[in-house]
Every structure is written in structure tokens, then in C-alpha cells.
Design an enzyme around this catalytic site. Structure first.
Site, PDB file in Angstrom:
ATOM      1  N   CYS A 172       0.846  -1.191   0.000  1.00  0.00           N
ATOM      2  CA  CYS A 172       0.000   0.000   0.000  1.00  0.00           C
ATOM      3  C   CYS A 172       0.883   1.243   0.000  1.00  0.00           C
ATOM      4  CB  CYS A 172      -0.934   0.107   1.199  1.00  0.00           C
ATOM      5  SG  CYS A 172      -2.050  -1.280   1.390  1.00  0.00           S
ATOM      6  N   ARG A 224       3.293   0.115  -5.214  1.00  0.00           N
ATOM      7  CA  ARG A 224       3.189  -0.480  -3.883  1.00  0.00           C
ATOM      8  C   ARG A 224       1.880  -1.266  -3.683  1.00  0.00           C
ATOM      9  NH1 ARG A 224       6.841   1.820  -0.324  1.00  0.00           N
ATOM     10  NH2 ARG A 224       5.600   1.068   1.404  1.00  0.00           N
ATOM     11  N   TRP A 249      -3.043  -2.553  -1.525  1.00  0.00           N
ATOM     12  CA  TRP A 249      -2.764  -3.963  -1.817  1.00  0.00           C
ATOM     13  C   TRP A 249      -3.463  -4.725  -0.705  1.00  0.00           C
ATOM     14  CZ3 TRP A 249      -0.572  -8.271   0.438  1.00  0.00           C
ATOM     15  CH2 TRP A 249      -0.236  -9.319  -0.426  1.00  0.00           C
ATOM     16  N   ASN A 254      -0.965   2.097   5.838  1.00  0.00           N
ATOM     17  CA  ASN A 254      -0.167   1.026   5.232  1.00  0.00           C
ATOM     18  C   ASN A 254       0.359   0.174   6.373  1.00  0.00           C
ATOM     19  OD1 ASN A 254       1.725  -0.539   3.853  1.00  0.00           O
ATOM     20  ND2 ASN A 254       3.269   1.071   3.883  1.00  0.00           N
ATOM     21  N   GLY A 255      -0.004  -1.111   6.371  1.00  0.00           N
ATOM     22  CA  GLY A 255       0.443  -1.997   7.448  1.00  0.00           C
ATOM     23  C   GLY A 255      -0.685  -2.927   7.849  1.00  0.00           C
ATOM     24  N   GLU A 300      16.098 -16.856 -11.025  1.00  0.00           N
ATOM     25  CA  GLU A 300      15.666 -15.482 -11.276  1.00  0.00           C
ATOM     26  C   GLU A 300      14.887 -15.383 -12.595  1.00  0.00           C
ATOM     27  OE1 GLU A 300      15.242 -12.702 -10.007  1.00  0.00           O
ATOM     28  OE2 GLU A 300      15.380 -11.205 -11.594  1.00  0.00           O
ATOM     29  N   LYS A 318      11.056 -14.113 -12.724  1.00  0.00           N
ATOM     30  CA  LYS A 318      10.668 -12.934 -13.499  1.00  0.00           C
ATOM     31  C   LYS A 318       9.556 -13.283 -14.475  1.00  0.00           C
ATOM     32  CE  LYS A 318      12.063 -10.436 -11.952  1.00  0.00           C
ATOM     33  NZ  LYS A 318      12.899  -9.846 -10.928  1.00  0.00           N
ATOM     34  N   GLU A 349       6.307 -13.634 -12.682  1.00  0.00           N
ATOM     35  CA  GLU A 349       5.753 -12.353 -12.240  1.00  0.00           C
ATOM     36  C   GLU A 349       5.075 -11.596 -13.388  1.00  0.00           C
ATOM     37  OE1 GLU A 349       7.913  -9.859  -9.004  1.00  0.00           O
ATOM     38  OE2 GLU A 349       9.459 -10.766 -10.242  1.00  0.00           O
ATOM     39  N   HIS A 368      16.725 -35.453 -11.120  1.00  0.00           N
ATOM     40  CA  HIS A 368      16.098 -35.846  -9.852  1.00  0.00           C
ATOM     41  C   HIS A 368      14.611 -35.510  -9.842  1.00  0.00           C
ATOM     42  CE1 HIS A 368      19.969 -36.880  -8.149  1.00  0.00           C
ATOM     43  NE2 HIS A 368      20.429 -35.781  -8.727  1.00  0.00           N
ATOM     44  N   LYS A 383       5.298  -3.923  -4.800  1.00  0.00           N
ATOM     45  CA  LYS A 383       6.760  -3.809  -4.847  1.00  0.00           C
ATOM     46  C   LYS A 383       7.402  -4.021  -3.471  1.00  0.00           C
ATOM     47  CE  LYS A 383      10.554  -2.096  -7.060  1.00  0.00           C
ATOM     48  NZ  LYS A 383      11.015  -3.269  -7.807  1.00  0.00           N
TER      49      LYS A 383
HETATM   50  O1  M6R Z   1      12.726  -4.722  -1.733  1.00  0.00           O
HETATM   51  P1  M6R Z   1      13.335  -6.076  -1.631  1.00  0.00           P
HETATM   52  O2  M6R Z   1      14.550  -6.237  -2.504  1.00  0.00           O
HETATM   53  O3  M6R Z   1      13.620  -6.487  -0.223  1.00  0.00           O
HETATM   54  O4  M6R Z   1      12.226  -7.048  -2.176  1.00  0.00           O
HETATM   55  C1  M6R Z   1      12.381  -8.428  -2.152  1.00  0.00           C
HETATM   56  C2  M6R Z   1      11.349  -9.111  -3.014  1.00  0.00           C
HETATM   57  O5  M6R Z   1      10.069  -8.801  -2.580  1.00  0.00           O
HETATM   58  C3  M6R Z   1      11.491  -8.709  -4.482  1.00  0.00           C
HETATM   59  O6  M6R Z   1      12.762  -8.972  -4.971  1.00  0.00           O
HETATM   60  C4  M6R Z   1      10.453  -9.453  -5.342  1.00  0.00           C
HETATM   61  O7  M6R Z   1      10.744 -10.810  -5.403  1.00  0.00           O
HETATM   62  C5  M6R Z   1      10.396  -8.801  -6.716  1.00  0.00           C
HETATM   63  N1  M6R Z   1       9.031  -8.589  -7.104  1.00  0.00           N
HETATM   64  C6  M6R Z   1      11.092  -9.594  -7.764  1.00  0.00           C
HETATM   65  O8  M6R Z   1      11.007  -9.053  -9.026  1.00  0.00           O
END
Ligand code: M6R
Length: 612
Positions: free
Chosen positions: A2, A27, A75, A101-102, A484, A488, A491, A508, A607
Site C-alpha cells: 500500500c 506499492r 494492496w 499502510n500496514g 531469477e 521474473k 511475475e 532428480h 513492490k
Molecule cells: O525490496 P526487496 O529487494 O527487499 O524485495 C524483495 C522481493 O520482494 C522482491 O525482490 C520481489 O521478489 C520482486 N518482485 C522480484 O522481481
């Protein structure tokens, strides 16, 4: 998660608030809302499901000329993304509006009590209890009431509150969720982070936990929630270029940020290397007693998501070149374990936002147990940056796209710098130090060459977007890059299922999935595990699996086995993850575009994961 924003000053509040919400949309973006105190002490609010443009449309019908307002982009944690659950939330009489936010952990008990006392609730959220609590306990002023009410609340919050009963101010408060106040001329601003305010004013105050701020048009004061005493805080100068938080010539932040990577590497390394002496200078670590760093006998890297994959690359680097045992731990796991830590353990938190709740909680636990705590953080002034004993900023600039790309590359780059820094105060030779730093210096040029494959990668995305599954594989330094690449793709192109595996693990289990409809992406630079990777590709081929290979320029034989090849320039083995990740980031972005998805703001994500 948020985002919250607030404005009080000489101008109409809604202009800044809408702009801030757009910048904070990363956010959270399932619903939005705004509340403005009008000139006649009227409180107008608009809430809407979906992204900011839906709210903007609604606001055209309900213009408000008020100069005091708060806003929120959500969010969902408690309650569906609906208009009723969108913030701002109010008390029974719509005199008090709150954005939050929280998570208020004890909201159910509080709500029950308030309902008993006759309060009527409109939403399923935890936040609404705050408005009703303020209503229930209102005495003298908004700040006095909040100082009282916040003592009943358990959980995390960044709050901004306005009230018709005490109208010339916004009262804010912080615990475990970020909040900044920005000081302008006859106007003051509030936001979850400074990127929302860039270009409006440049003096920022980062609120600490358990602090409350009273913000008026020309002034502000900070009060400790625990002692009720006034707190003196310094203003920091915000060094944020407004162009960095805009898309510029790009249609998507994600692509803009990938194309910024050569510049990012320059910024992450500027002034930090002396290649002809094979040395790295990290000002943020030089504040420490160097014998402390020399005596570290174990490193634990704590991170979540993409940052944890950067951490894994760091583990391989630090063990091979600095000779220090390293473990990488997910913040969400580490915080609930009984980790064995002593004063010779360095715990490094890697985080773009510097606000990830699980990373932060793990860090606090490590600190409590006596570890030396260090941070590799991108967001200046963020909580992790402030909580650690020392650290290194990434200087990657604001990352707006929810999927992390440039920050990830910067994290690996800083971990390579750290490897040389720690290695050279141990046994790393001058020759090795020189070799690594000279090659890091070359990276921006090499990355420009990788980015020249843009068109080819876009075409590959067209070709492969019809598949439903993809397997990513790599070994050693590029095993984390396989993870990674898959994350990606999950996501930003979430209609396609992807998995990342260490190449050696394929037999495996995952090999069972391979057939002509299940392509694999192999990261196979010409490195110490090339032959091993080749065997894995043979095994995939034998099962009619299609292969995209990320290979080193000049490798012609790879075309005998791979259906498609993306070339990356030659570099040192430890730096190959940096070059290999970029085509995978581009691939994910173009796959998302092919599927017609919003690649900057994928569904269900936010984010900064500021809740556990
Ligand atoms: O802000 P941070 O680097 O601590 O965030 C960690 C993860 O939430 C962040 O890397 C998340 O996996 C991303 N959406 C990846 O693209």
C-alpha cells in the site's frame, strides 16, 4: 505494501495526491481513494476499485478545491479489493479520515469493543478501527487523541489522518511501515517514500518507528509515541531526479529500467574501485573497525525473492574469492528459526526497498543475537539502511516496476565489490583483485552489447509465448540466474508456468516434464561447468525438448544442440550472472507484452512487501 500520501498547503491537494498515487502505484493497485478537507470544512472523499485512472475518472464528477488531503493505493490484506474496503476509512460521522499502510493485528478485539459501544463499520478492513478509535476517544486535539489511541494498537502502520474537528493539520504516525514528510514552502507533503514527492520539494524527514508527526501548512513537529516528548529530527536533502520516476520515451518502466542497467553499474561502482591496485573502497564499510571485518568467520545473507537470488550469487563469489563461509537465508524462514549467530557472524541484508518486513525482522533478530549487521540497500534512508551497523547503497536509482531488474543487477555488482573488499583484507592476491575490478569496469560496455539483442529477444518471446510451461536451468554461478529467470517470467507473464532449477537436479525430478511442448532455457556460458551443462542439454534433446541457450559469443557448436541461441559477451565466470540475467529480464518483459499483460504492475503483487 500500500502507498499513502498527504498534502497540506497553498494549492489544491488533489493535484499532488493524484500524482503521488501514480508514483506509489507500484506499492499496490487493487483500489485507490482520496479524502480532501474543503474550504468550508467539508470532507469529500472518492474511492474506486482498480488502478488510479479509475479514481481520476470518478474525481472529475466530484471536484474538491480543498488544500488538505490524504490518499491511498491499496494492496489488499484484509477484505476483498472493493470500494467499501478501499481507503480512506472514516468514523461513523465521516468527520475523521484515515489512510494506512500496514496491518493492525489486534483489530478484531478492538472492533468488537467498538461495535459494543455503538460504532457502525462499513468495511472488512483492519484499518477502519483506527478511525472509530479516534472518534471514540477524541479529546482536545487530533494529535493528543492519536497519541492515546496508538497505545491500544498492535501491529504495523504508516498512518495519515485528517479530521473536521481539528482541521488545519494532518497527523501521521509510523511503526514498521515507511513514512516520509517533505518540507516545502507554504506547503508540506507526506508519502510512503520520497519518490512520490520528487520534484515537489527536496527536504525530507524520515520518521522512525513510534513517532508521530503533526504537519501543518508552514510547520511540523515530531512527537515520540512512547514518551509523548517532542523529538528533534534532522532534515535530509532528497537527491532524486524526477526524470528517474517517469517513463520518459519508454512505454513501460520495466523496459526503461532494464535499459538503464549500464548506467546503473556505473553508479553502483563509481569511486569504489582502484583497478590498478586491485582494490575496492566502500565508504559505508570504512566507518567500521576493520579488524571486525577481518575477524568475520561466517556470513549470512538475508533476503527475499529476487534479492535472495542475488544473495546466492554472492555466496558463490564470497566463498570462492574471499574464503568466507556463506549461507543465504530467506527472511521469511530465518526469522522463525533459532539461528546460531555470534559476534563473528556478519549478517548482510540485501533489499531494494529496504523495507521488506521479513528481511527486516530477521535483521533485528540477528542484531539482538550480537551479529555485525550490514546492508546492501537501494533505497536511501529506508529502514534496513538505518537499522544496520553499516552498509553499501546500490545507487541504482528508484525502481518503479514491481519486478526487480536493475536493482538485482546492482545487488550482484555490489556483492562482487564486497567480495574484492573482503578478499583483499584476507588472502586475495593483487592479481585477482585487479582482474575482477578491471572486468567490473568493463561491464557497462558489455551490457550495452547484450542489450543489442533486444529485437532478437522480442522475436523469441513471440515464438515461445504460445507455450504454457518453461524450465530454466543453470549451474554454479548461473543456478541463481535460472531461478531469477523463472521468477521474473512468473511475475510479468503469469499465464506461463516457469521453474528454475540447478542443471544437476534435472534428473532428480523435473526431467519427467520434458517433451516437445515443454521448452527449456539453459544458461550455458563458456565456464567451468560448460561440459556439465552440455550433458543436461543432451538429456533434454533426447526427450524432444526445445532449448533456448544463453551462450558466450563465439560458441558456434551450441547451435548444434539449441533451437535458439542468445549470445552474451565473454567475461569472468563470476560476472557471467550479470550478463546472463539481462536477456532473461528482457525475455520476461516481452513475454508479458505478448500476452497483453501489465508488465509494470502484475496482478496480486506489490513492490515493497511490508507485511509478512
Ligand atoms: O525490496 P526487496 O529487494 O527487499 O524485495 C524483495 C522481493 O520482494 C522482491 O525482490 C520481489 O521478489 C520482486 N518482485 C522480484 O522481481
Amino acid at each position: 505494501m500500500c502507498g499513502i500520501a498527504g498534502y497540506i498547503g497553498k494549492n489544491q491537494a488533489s493535484g499532488f495526491l493524484l500524482d503521488a498515487l501514480k508514483r506509489l502505484e507500484y506499492r499496490g493497485y487493487d483500489s485507490t481513494g482520496i479524502a480532501v478537507l474543503g474550504k468550508e470544512n467539508t470532507l469529500n472523499y472518492v474511492r474506486s476499485v482498480g488502478k488510479i485512472n479509475a479514481l481520476e475518472e470518478k474525481m472529475k464528477e466530484r471536484q474538491s478545491d480543498g488544500c488538505i488531503g490524504i490518499a491511498h493505493t491499496r494492496w489488499a490484506t484484509h477484505g476483498y479489493p472493493s470500494e467499501a474496503n478501499a481507503h480512506p476509512h472514516s468514523d461513523c460521522n465521516e468527520n475523521i479520515f484515515v489512510v494506512h499502510n500496514g496491518i493492525i493485528e489486534n483489530y478484531k478485539i478492538l472492533k468488537k469493543e467498538l461495535i459494543k459501544n455503538g460504532h457502525k463499520f462499513e468495511s472488512d478492513t483492519d484499518t477502519e478501527v483506527i478511525a472509530h478509535l479516534i472518534e471514540e476517544h477524541f479529546k482536545n486535539s487530533l494529535e493528543e487523541t492519536m497519541l492515546n489511541v496508538l497505545k491500544f494498537i498492535e501491529g504495523a502502520y504508516a498512518l495519515a489522518v485528517i479530521s473536521k474537528d481539528d482541521p488545519e493539520k494532518i497527523v501521521v504516525a509510523k511503526k514498521s511501515s515507511p513514512l516520509v514528510i517533505c518540507i516545502g514552502k507554504n506547503e508540506n507533503f507526506i508519502a510512503s517514500d520520497s519518490s512520490a514527492i520528487a520534484g515537489y520539494a527536496d527536504k525530507v524527514i524520515y520518521l522512525d518507528d513510534d513517532e508521530l508527526g503533526v504537519v501543518t501548512k508552514d510547520d511540523y513537529k515530531i512527537i515520540s509515541i512512547t514518551s509523548n516528548n517532542k523529538v528533534q529530527k534532522n532534515c535530509c536533502k532528497m537527491d532524486l531526479d524526477v526524470a528517474k520516476v517517469q517513463k520518459g520515451e519508454y512505454e513501460h518502466f520495466l523496459l526503461k529500467e532494464i535499459f538503464e542497467i549500464p548506467e546503473v553499474i556505473k553508479n553502483s561502482t563509481r569511486g569504489r574501485m582502484i583497478p590498478d591496485q586491485g582494490l575496492v573502497k566502500l565508504g559505508g564499510l570504512e566507518v567500521l573497525d576493520q579488524s571486525k571485518l577481518r575477524n568475520i568467520n561466517r556470513i549470512i545473507i538475508i533476503a527475499c525473492g529476487t534479492a535472495s537470488f542475488a544473495g546466492l550469487v554472492g555466496e558463490y563469489m564470497l566463498e570462492e574469492y574471499a574464503g568466507i563461509p556463506v549461507e543465504v537465508e530467506l527472511g521469511s524462514e530465518f526469522r522463525y528459526r533459532k539461528p546460531i549467530i555470534d559476534s563473528k557472524t556478519a549478517v548482510i541484508a540485501v533489499s531494494q526497498s529496504g523495507e521488506t518486513a521479513d528481511t527486516l525482522a530477521s535483521l533485528s533478530e540477528a542484531k539482538r543475537k550480537g551479529a555485525l549487521t550490514l546492508g546492501i540497500v537501494n533505497t536511501v534512508g529506508s529502514t534496513i539502511a538505518r537499522e544496520t551497523d553499516a552498509g553499501v547503497y546500490n545507487h541504482a536509482g528508484p525502481e518503479i516496476s514491481v519486478a526487480s531488474t536493475k536493482a538485482f543487477i546492482s545487488q550482484i555488482t555490489v556483492l562482487a565489490l564486497l567480495t574484492v573488499y573482503l578478499g583483499r583484507i584476507r588472502d586475495m592476491s593483487l592479481v585477482t583483485g585487479k582482474r575482477i575490478t578491471e572486468e567490473i569496469d568493463e561491464l557497462p560496455c558489455l551490457i550495452e552489447k547484450v542489450l543489442e539483442n533486444d529485437k532478437q529477444i522480442r522475436d523469441l518471446a513471440k515464438k515461445y509465448s504460445k507455450y504454457k510451461n518453461l524450465l530454466f536451468m543453470g549451474r554454479k554461478y548461473n543456478y541463481p540466474i535460472a531461478e531469477e529467470g523463472a521468477l521474473k517470467l512468473k511475475e510479468v507473464a503469469y499465464h506461463i508456468h516457469a521453474e528454475g532449477y540447478a542443471g544437476g537436479e534435472m534428473k532428480h525430478g523435473p526431467i519427467a516434464m520434458i517433451d516437445e511442448n515443454f521448452p527449456s532455457i539453459f544458461i550455458v556460458p563458456s565456464d567451468s561447468v560448460y561440459e556439465k551443462n552440455w550433458s543436461n542439454m543432451e538429456e533434454v534433446k533426447a526427450r524432444r525438448g526445445k532449448i533456448i541457450a544463453i551462450a558466450t559469443e563465439g560458441n558456434e557448436e551450441i547451435k548444434d544442440i539449441a533451437d535458439d541461441v542468445i549470445y552474451i559477451p565473454k567475461t569472468l565466470e563470476i560476472l557471467t550472472p550479470i550478463l546472463a540475467a539481462i536477456p532473461l529480464h528482457l525475455f520476461a518483459a516481452y513475454m508479458g507484452i505478448e500476452l497483453g499483460l501489465d508488465i509494470d504492475r502484475p496482478r496480486n503483487l506489490a513492490k515493497s512487501v511490508t507485511v509478512e
